[in-house]
Write an enzyme that holds these catalytic residues in place. Structure first.
Site, PDB file in Angstrom:
ATOM      1  N   HIS A 131      43.570  17.111  10.385  1.00  0.00           N
ATOM      2  CA  HIS A 131      44.320  18.381  11.367  1.00  0.00           C
ATOM      3  C   HIS A 131      44.276  19.680   9.781  1.00  0.00           C
ATOM      4  O   HIS A 131      43.451  20.606  10.231  1.00  0.00           O
ATOM      5  CB  HIS A 131      45.786  18.544  11.771  1.00  0.00           C
ATOM      6  CG  HIS A 131      45.882  19.926  12.571  1.00  0.00           C
ATOM      7  ND1 HIS A 131      45.403  20.750  14.144  1.00  0.00           N
ATOM      8  CD2 HIS A 131      45.584  21.085  12.205  1.00  0.00           C
ATOM      9  CE1 HIS A 131      46.107  21.391  14.295  1.00  0.00           C
ATOM     10  NE2 HIS A 131      46.289  22.163  12.508  1.00  0.00           N
ATOM     11  N   GLU A 132      44.513  20.287   8.877  1.00  0.00           N
ATOM     12  CA  GLU A 132      44.579  20.948   8.064  1.00  0.00           C
ATOM     13  C   GLU A 132      42.987  20.452   6.828  1.00  0.00           C
ATOM     14  O   GLU A 132      42.593  22.185   6.542  1.00  0.00           O
ATOM     15  CB  GLU A 132      45.486  20.796   7.203  1.00  0.00           C
ATOM     16  CG  GLU A 132      47.460  21.153   7.882  1.00  0.00           C
ATOM     17  CD  GLU A 132      47.120  22.169   8.125  1.00  0.00           C
ATOM     18  OE1 GLU A 132      47.084  23.278   7.535  1.00  0.00           O
ATOM     19  OE2 GLU A 132      48.304  22.127   9.305  1.00  0.00           O
ATOM     20  N   HIS A 182      36.984  24.808   7.597  1.00  0.00           N
ATOM     21  CA  HIS A 182      36.379  26.142   8.512  1.00  0.00           C
ATOM     22  C   HIS A 182      36.210  27.419   7.315  1.00  0.00           C
ATOM     23  O   HIS A 182      35.236  28.309   7.252  1.00  0.00           O
ATOM     24  CB  HIS A 182      37.334  26.462   9.529  1.00  0.00           C
ATOM     25  CG  HIS A 182      38.060  27.709   9.948  1.00  0.00           C
ATOM     26  ND1 HIS A 182      38.367  28.890  10.804  1.00  0.00           N
ATOM     27  CD2 HIS A 182      36.275  28.800   9.693  1.00  0.00           C
ATOM     28  CE1 HIS A 182      37.821  29.431  11.322  1.00  0.00           C
ATOM     29  NE2 HIS A 182      36.761  30.046  11.080  1.00  0.00           N
TER      30      HIS A 182
END
Length: 741
Positions: A508-509, A515
């Site tokens: 997730h991180e 990004h």
């Protein structure tokens, strides 16, 4: 996001400000701090770009005494730059207004980025004192800029004729985003409304800072000290070792300290046989920051009152209306409908599961009623009963270094062609922090990635990403990004073994990190400006790969023997993916609805002091029909940092809102071959726009293109089949539940 910091926004947006228009020399006399002595500038590492690769921070040269002089000089420098823009005698142009604004505040950006990141990851009382000192001053600085009528006149004039300026799409987006930022900062308010707005902003900055500091303090102080190891029956050897290490760090030799995570439920509760200790730990967690010297309730009441007052200045009925105008959801009604539609199914599933857990409790303690501190313990038992495995059977197959190298990094290589090379020559702020060069498919450097995985008492809770150097084409800057988790650190020499939930958190991180790494923005503002209810999309999309067979084959190997996880055990893990989904979704929805309840209150409904805050949670959830005593909200108000100190106010719903996008995108991949480089090839529209080798997924991660998802855009990503409904997921027929941090 626990607190998710995708990229640091330019300091003009994050920490800048203004008062009434006055001649530049008068403004300077009133607001510019004294010049920093030359000898200080010569030794202060913030006064020049870092000489390290990609301007990586020179952590070993940074001292606490450097921050305040750099903040003061940075604010003074930016005010001079902005005043020159506002009073430029030449007609306003895109270059002399918007590009000039983007170029302002470089020193302030450097110090604020490093300070805020280190204060969250490795703070201390001295840094907290600086934070408290600077918060209202930075707020005033922001208002000094955004409420300057002369500056806004130039911005607005260009905005009104933006279609006639011959701008490329990204430059036009920059103009539009600046207009939104100025208007939402109060540029169109009357002179009579600007003064109270400044006071509100400064007080809010101090109060939210205090909330963050109190939460860190009360979480540390609420840790439970255990005298005898026998009271830890049920915990694994690694968990007991971590508790002993935590006690040793607090100079409590021979004892055991059970530290708290940021959420209401504490994951290790699932292993503790001692019911009295489970109750003690749960109550310590759930009662944090209520009363005592780290009380947050009175601060919450004041924060809410000020937010309501600020919304009223903008003509909005409440803070949620003001906030959601700039989110993809748009309105509180849209959020309420989504949460209201999901809650009944989630609650029904949780109540059904509760009956099964009560039956197990009856076997151990007849006549006792299922309590919140019982849930995860008996859920673990029920999972073992139904699927014949528990965390102790799984963790030996998920060693942290293998998960990072052969899972997180390997997956990124398979999809996007990027690779990672660990380096040991760059300074770090803690010995166990790790650093990697990130190389693109052609071997060129894409960025630098920092991994900070272990919990510390001086580290904020949860898991998050931030950027020490945000990507920017304007300055030819490549990103330096970091992931932070709070995994209990084992004793020296012992392996760090992960639950499958912790494996998912790593992915997730790292989605947030991608990004930051894949941003292709020219302008700094667009590298970090996106709606909160979209920002979790890349991270939740990246969770898709934790369940990919090829990834599991790589990472699920015994940490001692290297043997792959038995297929039978892996099949059990997959079969149990949706186990306890009623609990997980209900606790999340309860927190999201609590957020909306607070921020949709009219000013007259907000408690006058802390006495009305602690009781609000249960009353609000009962009114919404989602109150269920065995399943408390993921966060209670007094330690709900997302909404009172981390930028998610009225926007915590965003995890589930953006999950629809993530599931949609994941569906597209599996309809087009799954985890392949072919799906990561350049997009036709990217190439036509001259955006280099922007790839399918990179387009998803690119901040300048956030509306472009699986619903349309790059490579004809369309909904060729139905989006997996959240109700299916809750009922156990779809993918596993969301993973809010």
């Amino acid at each position: 996001m626990a607190r998710t910091l995708i990229v640091c926004m330019p300091l003009l947006i994050a920490c800048a400000s203004a008062q009434k228009a006055v001649p530049p020399e008068t403004s300077a006399q009133k607001t510019v701090p004294p010049e920093v002595p030359q000898q200080t500038a010569a030794v202060n590492p913030f006064f020049a770009e870092s000489p390290l690769p990609l301007h990586y921070p020179p952590f070993e040269r940074i001292h606490e005494s450097d921050y305040v002089p750099a903040f003061e000089a940075g604010m003074a420098e930016q005010l001079k730059e902005v005043q020159a823009i506002a009073h430029d005698p030449a007609p306003a142009t895109f270059e002399n207004t918007f590009v000039a604004l983007e170029k302002s505040g470089r020193l302030l950006r450097r110090v604020q980025t490093v300070f805020s990141n280190l204060n969250a990851a490795n703070g201390d009382p001295a840094m907290q004192k600086i934070e408290s000192q600077m918060a209202p001053r930075l707020s005033a600085h922001r208002d000094e800029i955004f409420l300057d009528p002369a500056l806004f006149a130039r911005v607005d004039a260009l905005y009104q004729k933006r279609s006639q300026l011959g701008l490329d799409p990204e430059s036009k987006q920059l103009v539009e985003r600046y207009e939104v930022q100025f208007v939402r900062a109060g540029a169109k308010l009357s002179a009579g409304d600007k003064d109270p707005l400044k006071k509100i902003n400064q007080e809010l900055s101090s109060l939210t800072t205090k909330f963050r500091q109190n939460t860190l303090k009360c979480t540390k102080e609420s840790a439970v000290v255990v005298d005898h190891v026998k009271d830890l029956d049920g915990l694994t050897a690694e968990q007991i070792s971590a508790a002993a290490e935590a006690a040793k760090a607090r100079k409590l030799e021979g004892k055991y300290v059970l530290t708290l995570q940021n959420t209401t439920q504490q994951p290790p509760l699932r292993n503790r046989e001692n019911r009295a200790l489970r109750e003690r730990v749960f109550k310590a967690s759930a009662s944090r920051c209520v009363g005592g010297d780290a009380d947050n309730t009175s601060g919450v009441a004041r924060i809410l009152a000020l937010r309501a007052e600020k919304a009223k200045l903008f003509g909005d009925a409440n803070w949620a209306v003001y906030t959601l105008e700039d989110e993809t959801a748009g309105t509180p009604e849209a959020v309420n409908k989504m949460l209201g539609d999901l809650a009944p199914a989630a609650l029904a599933k949780a109540k059904k599961d509760a009956r099964d857990l009560q039956a197990l409790l009856d076997q151990d303690a007849k006549g006792q009623t299922l309590q919140p501190w019982d849930w995860t313990f008996y859920a673990q038992k029920l999972r073992k009963q139904r699927y014949d495995f528990d965390d102790s059977a799984v963790k030996p197959y998920f060693e942290i270094n293998r998960v990072i190298q052969d899972g997180v990094f390997w997956t990124a290589n398979q999809l996007y062609g990027i690779s990672f090379k660990e380096r040991h020559d760059l300074p770090v702020y803690q010995p166990d922090v790790r650093v990697w060069d990130v190389l693109d498919a052609d071997g060129s450097q894409l960025g630098i990635f920092i991994g900070d995985y272990y919990e510390r008492d001086n580290k904020q809770g949860g898991a998050w990403m931030n950027a020490y150097v945000p990507q920017s084409g304007l300055f030819s800057e490549k990103p330096v990004v970091a992931n932070h988790l709070n995994i209990p650190k084992p004793a020296e020499g012992q392996a760090t073994l992960l639950t499958f939930e912790e494996v998912t958190t790593l992915f997730h991180e790292f989605g947030h990190a991608l990004h930051g790494l894949f941003n292709m923005a020219k302008y700094p503002l667009l590298s970090g400006s996106m709606p909160r209810d979209w920002v979790e999309f890349p991270s939740q999309f990246n969770e898709t790969w934790t369940r990919e067979p090829k990834v599991l084959a790589n990472i699920a190997r015994h940490y001692l023997t290297g043997k792959p996880i038995p297929k039978a055990l892996l099949d059990k893990i997959k079969s149990a993916e949706n186990f306890d989904s009623g609990f997980k979704t209900t606790e999340y929805l309860a927190a999201a609805m609590l957020d909306q309840n607070w921020h949709q209150l009219p000013a007259t409904g907000i408690p006058k002091d802390g006495s009305g805050v602690a009781a609000f949670d249960d009353l609000a959830l009962q009114r919404d029909g989602v109150f269920f005593a065995p399943v408390p909200p993921r966060y209670h108000t007094a330690y709900f940092s997302h909404i009172f100190s981390s930028g998610y106010s009225a926007a915590y719903y965003g995890y589930i809102w953006s999950e629809v996008l993530a599931r949609d995108s994941g569906q597209w991949f599996y309809q087009h071959g799954g985890m392949t480089r072919e799906d990561g090839q350049p997009c036709v529209d990217d190439a036509a726009a001259g955006r280099g080798d922007g790839q399918l997924n990179r387009a998803l991660f690119d901040s300048t293109r956030y509306p472009r998802t699986a619903s349309g855009g790059c490579n004809q990503m369309t909904r060729e089949g139905p989006i997996v409904s959240v109700s299916e997921k809750i009922s156990g027929r779809g993918p596993p539940p969301i993973s809010p941090r």
